[in-house]
Design a protein around this motif. Structure first.
Motif: not given
Lengths: 159, 391
Positions: A104-120
């Protein structure tokens, strides 16, 4: 592929299919969560030759090993159907600022619109991770979004 | 609290002896049931060691063992599996009933038994041991085989037939008239159907009542409920065993799975005591004279079970070898043949020894025959490492 399902009253279920080499393969799934893999011989096609037995934990591990490499591939198939949408992967290196910090700390989706859907992570796959999931060095993130969105996530993770 | 040294010592020695016998049986991949029977036969008055102090506990334990055996039988059961078996294997069940009950009934008639005795002996030769067979199929790695669903379906339908058979037998054995017996069967079948409806529509309520995460709580609740229902069933002369069977049928899904897990060790202990008690109630001097009849009956009903299994496997499309495996694995009779004697035995002195001898023969011979009949010819060549203990 045709998978034949046979009820074993009192025991569980049996799945049968034929692979491309022509081997008939059976998987006995017990009510107790244990599995048995059998291959049917050519001399007596009714008799399953027992190859291995797995308890619940071993079966889960095997399923993950067989399933993990195919996850990104499947997302790639999915994104082909939506114009403009792509799937990508980005590794979390040891020097990344987000190692040992929640996703959550990356705030990736709010900043880029892209979603992290899985972690391998090694042999494990964390599907649709929550913002609380802590990232580790060596994790591979499966990202879905526009090309620029995915590039943005890569940049954030690299720091 | 006053502790009887003699009771503890006798019980301890008996259980230790049973564990040695059980381990021995497993070593040779046999069922321990015949050995428990033999242990019972060799104890008691006139045996190698009379066990006066443990006698009372054995009697009480045997009653609980009977209840737990039938509770476990009911817990095994699922309406889905029953309906699938019913769709595919009604003709197999018919063949099973006619071929295997008739020899027992004829033998009873030939021996001059009364109607109850004839009915009991027919049941004894009819019902295969689903417990021993399930274990055999697992040990011999036959769960993947094509004929195995046919074998399991035949067992499910046999178990269901017990729901009608046991009340009939119990009412007739307690001196009831035929209309009382018919009423008993109607009540029992009605109760089974009601149990199905209840478990289908409201099973989750009962399941919730029994879904305490603590295994100890779960065991106490299931056991308490079962014994209360068993007592009520006994009160209306429908036999505690039948009541326990109904409780087992009512529990389905996750509740049944967890109940099976917590009750299995208890059932194993008290069932062993039950087999011991049946052995105790028969004396060796009564057993020897009935041995020829028991052997002849065993030979005939082993052959009829083979035909039954072959027919059922043919319906699943199995080849000749698979059909033979299905036939031979069904030969073994065990716990439920003894349950039948447990229910009527008190009234029939001749039946007890005969059935004890019959079960002894088939519980030992059945697994041996199916092992020989189903030895996989290619295993030794392809998988030398897995051969040990399987052939």
């Amino acid at each position: 592929m045709d998978v034949n399902e046979v009820l074993l009253p009192g025991v569980g279920l049996r799945y049968e299919f034929t692979n491309q080499d022509g081997d008939r393969i059976g998987v006995v799934a017990r009510r107790t969560g244990e599995f048995e893999l059998v291959v049917y011989g050519s001399e007596d096609p009714d008799q399953g030759r027992s190859m291995l037995r797995l308890n619940r934990e071993e079966a889960d591990t095997l399923a993950e090993i067989l399933g993990a490499p195919r996850i990104a591939e499947r997302f790639a198939d999915l994104t082909k159907e939506v114009p403009g949408l792509s799937a990508g992967q980005t590794g979390v290196r040891a020097g990344s600022p987000y190692v040992d910090r929640p996703l959550g700390h990356t705030r990736a989706r709010s900043r880029t619109g892209a979603s992290i859907v899985a972690i391998v992570r090694g042999e494990d796959v964390i599907a649709s991770p929550t913002p609380d999931e802590v990232l580790r060095a060596g994790d591979v993130l499966v990202v879905i979004g526009t090309r620029s969105g995915i590039a943005g996530v890569e940049k954030i993770i690299r720091g | 609290m006053q502790t009887s040294v003699a009771l503890l010592l006798e019980l301890g020695v008996i259980l230790a002896a049973l564990s040695v016998l059980g381990a021995l049986a497993r070593r040779f991949a046999l069922s321990p049931i015949p050995l428990y029977l033999l242990a019972g036969l060799s104890l008691g008055e006139g045996g190698i060691a009379p066990v006066p102090a443990a006698g009372e506990f054995v009697q009480v334990g045997a009653a609980i063992g009977l209840v737990l055996l039938l509770l476990a039988l009911g817990l095994q059961f699922s309406i889905h599996e029953f309906s699938v078996s019913l769709r595919r294997h009604v003709p197999s069940a018919g063949v099973d009933l006619v071929l295997n009950a008739v020899p027992g009934a004829l033998a009873g008639w030939y021996l001059g038994l009364d109607a109850v005795g004839i009915l009991a002996l027919a049941g004894v030769t009819y019902i295969s041991s689903s417990g021993i067979i399930a274990r055999l199929l697992d040990d011999l790695r036959r769960l993947g085989n094509r004929e195995t669903p046919a074998v399991l379906s035949v067992l499910v339908l046999e178990d269901f037939a017990m729901a009608a058979y046991l009340p009939l037998l119990v009412v007739l054995a307690s001196g009831g008239t035929w209309w009382q017996a018919a009423l008993g069967v109607l009540v029992a079948v009605g109760a089974v159907l009601a149990a199905f409806v209840v478990s289908y529509r409201w099973g989750h309520h009962l399941g919730r009542l029994l879904s305490d995460p603590d295994p100890e709580q779960l065991m106490l609740r299931v056991l308490g409920l079962t014994l209360i229902v068993a007592a009520l069933a006994e009160l209306v002369h429908a036999s505690a065993a039948v009541g326990a069977f109904l409780v087992g049928l009512t529990l389905t899904g996750e509740a049944a799975r967890r109940a099976r897990n917590v009750l299995t060790p208890l059932r194993d202990l008290f069932a062993a005591v039950f087999f011991l008690a049946i052995g105790l109630s028969v004396s060796l001097s009564d057993l020897v004279p009935v041995l020829p009849v028991a052997l002849a009956l065993a030979a005939v009903t082993a052959a009829t079970k083979v035909v039954t299994g072959q027919y059922a496997a043919l319906r699943e499309g199995a080849g000749p070898r698979g059909r033979l495996r299905a036939g031979t694995v069904l030969i073994v009779r065990g716990e439920f043949s003894i349950v039948i004697i447990g229910l009527v035995g008190a009234h029939h002195d001749r039946l007890g020894p005969l059935v004890a001898a019959y079960v002894l023969v088939l519980a030992i011979a059945g697994p041996l025959v199916t092992r020989l009949g189903g030895a996989p010819p290619y295993r030794s060549r392809l998988l030398p490492g897995t051969n040990a203990g399987n052939s």
